[in-house]
Enzyme design. Structure first.
Site, PDB file in Angstrom:
ATOM      1  N   GLU A  11      23.964  47.470   0.642  1.00 54.73           N
ATOM      2  CA  GLU A  11      23.593  46.430   1.616  1.00 54.73           C
ATOM      3  C   GLU A  11      22.461  45.575   1.076  1.00 54.73           C
ATOM      4  OE1 GLU A  11      20.517  46.496   3.375  1.00 54.73           O
ATOM      5  OE2 GLU A  11      20.048  48.580   3.846  1.00 54.73           O
ATOM      6  N   LYS A  44      17.216  55.403  11.010  1.00 53.63           N
ATOM      7  CA  LYS A  44      15.834  54.986  10.789  1.00 53.63           C
ATOM      8  C   LYS A  44      14.905  55.715  11.762  1.00 53.63           C
ATOM      9  CE  LYS A  44      16.693  50.430   8.798  1.00 53.63           C
ATOM     10  NZ  LYS A  44      18.164  50.345   8.844  1.00 53.63           N
TER      11      LYS A  44
END
Length: 310
Positions: free
Chosen positions: A25, A165
């Site tokens: 990404e 995250k």
């Protein structure tokens, strides 16, 4: 109309030969890390994939084209804050292409493009998920849920990350993954990593000890059983920051974000930068290390998956 997805020649050749390819990404380049750490991270990840024997394929939107295998010049465009690159989730790709924009791709967008291109392994730092409520925020309000989860449920790609995250509600994110039917495999761990930290207190039902074992699960999931969901391979960070240190920094950053009215796509980069400052750079160091580690593991898995198919 120009083809919306352009494969770099190295990526095209590797896929045609059935070779190992790892998607990467680029929102980490465009928004996730400040210069010069953003380009450093991208280059370290690509090198780690190559060292494992696979071909790196950075996914990005460049001048209105979705590029699979973005070169260094394209990454430098995304890394330049003056160019104001967009942050592309899967839903944004068509509009950004139509407008001729540059954009870094999120987990959702990268997974979608990887699946379209025939790439089955993808490395990132951490996935998005269910966001925490800020102090004083009513639980009855609309939940902020990342599109990463929905895309994981429909893109048959193995996403290698250090878990969700740390700024997220990890328990709610784990529950959402279960509801969506996304298998979560621990890489030599039976506990969901918490991005910066190696433990979240959330037990994992399945673990693998090496790339060959991971590849066997992937083949059974997609090919033998005909499942279409992605698979999350959760890798503990190599340079973990104590969980209590991270939690204290996140709590303060959430209050600050709420006070400033920061919402939507701006929340994640704001919180990550705030946590990095609060930990005096330890979180950023951990982030760079885990990105590289995840890319290395993804390369190993891609090699094993290609060998298994041969």
């Amino acid at each position: 109309m120009n083809p919306p997805v352009r494969l770099a020649e190295e990526v095209r050749a590797a896929l045609a030969a059935g070779g190992p390819v790892v998607a990467l990404e680029t929102s980490v380049v465009a928004q996730g890390l400040p210069p010069p750490h953003n380009l450093e991270a991208a280059r370290r990840c690509a090198a780690a994939v190559r060292a494992a024997g696979a071909v790196p394929a950075a996914v990005a939107v460049v001048a209105g084209a979705v590029v699979v295998g973005a070169d260094d010049a394209a990454l430098e465009r995304l890394a330049d804050p003056a160019r104001r690159p967009a942050k592309a989730s899967a839903r944004d790709l068509a509009a950004l292409c139509a407008a001729g924009r540059d954009a870094g791709t999120t987990v959702a967008a990268t997974a979608a493009v990887a699946a379209l291109a025939g790439i089955r392994v993808f490395a990132t730092g951490g996935i998005g998920g269910v966001h925490r409520l800020a102090p004083g925020e009513p639980a009855a309000g609309a939940a902020d849920v990342s599109a990463d989860l929905a895309e994981l449920a429909r893109a048959p790609v193995c996403v290698v990350s250090a878990g969700p995250k740390a700024i997220l509600d990890l328990a709610a994110t784990a529950e959402a993954l279960e509801t969506l039917g996304v298998p979560v495999l621990g890489w030599r761990t039976s506990e969901l990593p918490a991005f910066y930290s190696d433990g979240s207190g959330i037990a994992l039902e399945h673990r693998v000890e090496d790339a060959a074992a991971a590849a066997r699960v992937l083949r059974l999931h997609w090919d033998a059983l005909g499942r279409r969901e992605g698979v999350l391979l959760a890798v503990p960070p190599p340079e973990a920051v104590p969980r209590e240190v991270v939690e204290a920094a996140i709590a303060a950053a959430l209050e600050d974000a709420r006070g400033r009215g920061i919402r939507g796509k701006a929340v994640t980069p704001f919180l990550l930068e705030a946590v990095s400052r609060a930990t005096r750079g330890r979180a950023r160091t951990a982030n760079l290390a885990l990105l590289e580690r995840n890319a290395s593991v993804a390369g190993e898995v891609a090699v094993a998956l290609a060998a298994d198919a041969a």
